[in-house]
Design a protein around this motif. Sequence first.
Motif, short mmCIF file in Angstrom:
data_model
loop_
_atom_site.label_atom_id
_atom_site.label_comp_id
_atom_site.label_asym_id
_atom_site.label_seq_id
_atom_site.Cartn_x
_atom_site.Cartn_y
_atom_site.Cartn_z
N LEU A 106 7.86 -1.17 -11.00
CA LEU A 106 8.96 -1.56 -11.90
C LEU A 106 10.14 -2.09 -11.10
CD1 LEU A 106 10.47 -1.65 -14.62
CD2 LEU A 106 11.10 0.76 -14.23
N GLY A 107 10.53 -1.37 -10.04
CA GLY A 107 11.65 -1.83 -9.22
C GLY A 107 11.37 -3.20 -8.63
N LEU A 108 10.13 -3.41 -8.19
CA LEU A 108 9.73 -4.69 -7.60
C LEU A 108 9.72 -5.80 -8.66
CD1 LEU A 108 8.67 -6.27 -5.15
CD2 LEU A 108 6.37 -5.48 -5.76
N GLY B 9 1.30 8.01 -0.22
CA GLY B 9 1.93 9.24 -0.72
C GLY B 9 2.79 8.97 -1.93
N GLY B 10 3.61 9.97 -2.28
CA GLY B 10 4.53 9.80 -3.41
C GLY B 10 3.81 9.78 -4.75
N MET B 11 2.99 10.78 -4.99
CA MET B 11 2.21 10.79 -6.24
C MET B 11 3.13 10.71 -7.45
SD MET B 11 -0.94 13.30 -7.12
CE MET B 11 -1.87 13.23 -8.63
N TYR C 52 0.83 -1.21 0.00
CA TYR C 52 0.00 0.00 0.00
C TYR C 52 0.87 1.26 0.00
CZ TYR C 52 -3.53 -3.26 1.86
OH TYR C 52 -4.38 -4.31 2.05
N SER C 53 0.30 2.34 -0.53
CA SER C 53 0.99 3.63 -0.49
C SER C 53 0.01 4.72 -0.07
CB SER C 53 1.55 3.94 -1.89
OG SER C 53 1.82 5.32 -1.99
N LEU D 241 4.68 7.76 -8.20
CA LEU D 241 5.69 6.72 -7.97
C LEU D 241 5.14 5.29 -8.00
CD1 LEU D 241 7.97 8.33 -5.22
CD2 LEU D 241 8.23 8.35 -7.71
N VAL E 275 10.22 4.42 -19.15
CA VAL E 275 11.23 3.66 -18.41
C VAL E 275 10.83 2.19 -18.37
CG1 VAL E 275 12.53 3.52 -16.25
CG2 VAL E 275 11.64 5.74 -17.02
N PRO F 204 6.93 3.47 -11.06
CA PRO F 204 8.36 3.23 -10.79
C PRO F 204 8.58 2.20 -9.68
CG PRO F 204 7.99 5.57 -11.07
CD PRO F 204 6.63 4.92 -11.09
N THR F 205 7.76 2.23 -8.63
CA THR F 205 7.91 1.27 -7.53
C THR F 205 7.60 -0.15 -8.01
OG1 THR F 205 7.25 3.00 -5.98
CG2 THR F 205 7.19 0.74 -5.16
N GLY G 182 6.03 9.75 -17.57
CA GLY G 182 7.30 9.40 -18.21
C GLY G 182 7.80 8.02 -17.79
N SER G 183 7.32 7.54 -16.63
CA SER G 183 7.79 6.23 -16.16
C SER G 183 7.33 5.12 -17.10
CB SER G 183 7.32 5.96 -14.73
OG SER G 183 5.91 5.87 -14.67
#
Lengths: 207, 179
Positions: free
Chosen positions: A72-74, A62-64, A59-60, A66, A101, A69-70, A97-98
């Motif tokens: 993707l990293g996972l 905040g970090g609008m 869950y998140s 992200l 990526v 990207p998160t 833009g992500s």
Amino acid sequence: MSNAPSKASAALNPTSNKLQRRPFVADIMKHRGNGLVVTGLGSPTWDLFAAGDRPDNLYSWGGMGLAVPTALGLALAQPDRRVLALTGDGEMMMGIGSLGVVADQAPNNLAILVLDNERFSETGRQRGLTGSRVDLCAVAKGFGIRETMLVTEESQKDALARFLFETPGPILAVAKIALSEDPWRLPEKDGAAIARRFKISLGLEKP
Amino acid sequence: MAAKAAATPAHWSDDVFREMKSRDITTVCTIPDGGLTQLLLKVEADPAMRLVTLSTEEEGMGVVTGQWAGGKRAMIAMQSSGVGNCINALGFPAAYKAPCLMLVTMRGQWGEFNPWQVSMGQAVRPALEAVGVRCFPVDKIDEIAETFAAAADMAFNSSISAAVLVSQRVIGAKGFGQK
């Protein structure tokens, strides 16, 4: 010809936006298997929690911008697990833009579902950018996302679940959801607790 | 031996790259900078490492958090102007208590040629510290590797955000041939 957004798209409840987000997300999540889900802040987090709390929900609050990207990293860290980014249209636009990526890294286990009500529903239902001219599926295609799917009907739900959890990624779906008044369903707010429970579920930390 | 050493002079990126490898950092996210060129080339050439080219620096806060949640170590390499793009996003790894390691090559300070770089360059350290990032400035070339190592250990072992700020005094001020 006027360049102003069309009257129809600016209407509060456009006729194309009829999916009810809470039961819709709950039905899709029945098909996730051992898939990991990363949410964008706000309503998608409440939707996922309402669909059933699980330790492999990241869950998140905040970090609008992200969520993708998160995810993707996972997805790159856990190539054998399906990873779904579940987010909203405004959050997706902030991190648009992500998608480039993601396309560049091309993880075949990453799927993105955008719950698109064409509004900033958390902050007072102000008009967003996807209600008039912005076509998120076309944008994603342009960035090089492999496949996209636009969902406007309940009858597409099974096809969407197969798309999200079985089609080789990276893929993106947009579901046109209605504006709705849903009861508050708030998960754990402490990020460290959320992450620790998540990592324990992956066997990365000891309980 | 001497001739070979002269043909490939040692570069600070060799030492930083070695410290990255020894700490199992396997992913480097970047919006590149001139001073990072040699380090990024080493990452790209290493089959055990992954270079993630971003569209804007704050995406790196998401990627490193996702990597950490999935059991991997990642970092971000960027120019100091990119720090401004990251300020809100830096609250994201912090909220999860995820490590966020940044290698920042500075502009807008020592001998800067371009006035458009000065505002952000001067604000980098106070802005980072205002959002809780520990800063490790480097003014001498032989201190980069040990400073990077210390910042990396603190980030990953204490699960905090840490930024290594490499001065233009070390990497050279960009002059566009007009200095």
